[in-house]
Design a protein around this motif. Structure first.
Motif: not given
Ligand code: R1P
Length: 291
Positions: A79, A237, A117-118, A35-36
């Protein structure tokens, strides 16, 4: 005599842990969730039946535990693919290098790596708050150019088609990497799939315009309109291409689940991002626990 990996090629802390991750070999399971966000680590491990280990250093927070008999690790990567370089190489070292002799083990382990991830979608018809699995990813970051990734003819054809639509003002050198077909087959079931773009930044590299002027104003349009034999780019992403490429280069299996919190074309953002993420953490954990 096996080649000894030097003390500065692979740095260990005084207690024998990997330099950045602060982990020992016994601290990691064979199935690892990336996860980020550090705060997403407890949001995942709260669904474990038992958490046996909590460790961390910098942005790399790790919890290891189990659901039923299945041992799982969840780790925050922070990130970007520069962090993925550190996380994947150190996890690989923990499982595939004998840290006492600093030599590669004769029998290599293949980890299952699952990103939750988002992400933002770049197609108007893909709903915010939906889940998407990346079949493949184009990296606009440079990470994989430093590794020997065995791209297939099919991947190279898709990459060539993508490069052909990039604006002339784009100065980077994209690469492509794909999900593990084994994990796609066992985990993605009814979930929508697509091609993901991994970018080396969040704002202009993802076509956002706030105050700094973009050097590539038509980047997002080129990405959205790209089509190749029925395939299209679905989302942006910052880690998937690096995870796929480096995992494959090291012999690990990887799959990336994207929780689509934004639609960049309709300019909509999730009204309940935490609840949506929680829903999909449960979905992914149920699937992992079932295989
Ligand atoms: C950017 O806001 C972050 O969110 C997304 C992107 O890949 C970047 O890491 O993933 P995460 O929610 O897992 O961090």
């Amino acid at each position: 005599m096996m080649n000894r990996i030097s003390d500065t090629d692979l740095i260990l802390n005084a207690d024998g842990t990997a330099y950045h991750l602060n982990l020992l070999p016994e601290d990691v399971a064979d199935t690892i969730i990336f996860v980020g966000d550090q705060d997403r680590v407890p949001a995942v491990s709260k669904y474990f039946d038992e958490v046996e280990l909590r460790k961390g250093k910098r942005e790399f927070i790790t919890h290891t535990g189990r659901i039923g008999h299945k041992r799982l690790t969840v780790i925050s990567t922070g990130i970007g693919t520069d962090n993925i370089d550190i996380v994947l190489n150190e996890l690989d070292a923990l499982v595939n290098i004998d840290l006492s002799t600093r030599t590669v083990k004769p029998d290599l382990k293949s980890l299952n790596i699952i990103r939750i991830g988002t992400s933002g979608t770049v197609q108007a018809d893909i709903p915010v708050d939906s889940l998407l699995v990346s079949e493949a990813a184009f990296g606009l970051d440079p990470l994989l150019h430093y590794y020997d990734y065995p791209a297939t003819a099919e991947e190279l054809e898709l990459l060539k088609a993508f490069k052909a639509v990039l604006p002339e003002t784009f100065k980077g050198q994209p690469y492509i990497a794909s999900a593990s077909s084994r994990l796609i087959g066992s985990l993605d079931a009814d979930i929508q799939t697509g091609i993901t773009i991994t970018t080396p930044g969040f704002y202009s590299p993802q076509g956002r315009q706030v105050r700094a002027k973009s050097a590539i104003p038509d980047l997002l349009t080129a990405i959205t309109e790209f089509r190749h034999h029925g395939k299209r780019i679905t989302n942006l992403e910052m880690e998937t291409a690096g995870i796929y490429g480096l995992a494959a280069a090291l012999g690990h299996q990887a799959i990336s689940f994207n929780v689509l919190l934004a639609n960049r074309i309709t300019n909509t953002f999730s009204r309940q991002p935490a609840a949506i993420m929680d829903r999909y953490i449960k979905t992914v954990l149920e699937r992992i626990a079932a295989v």
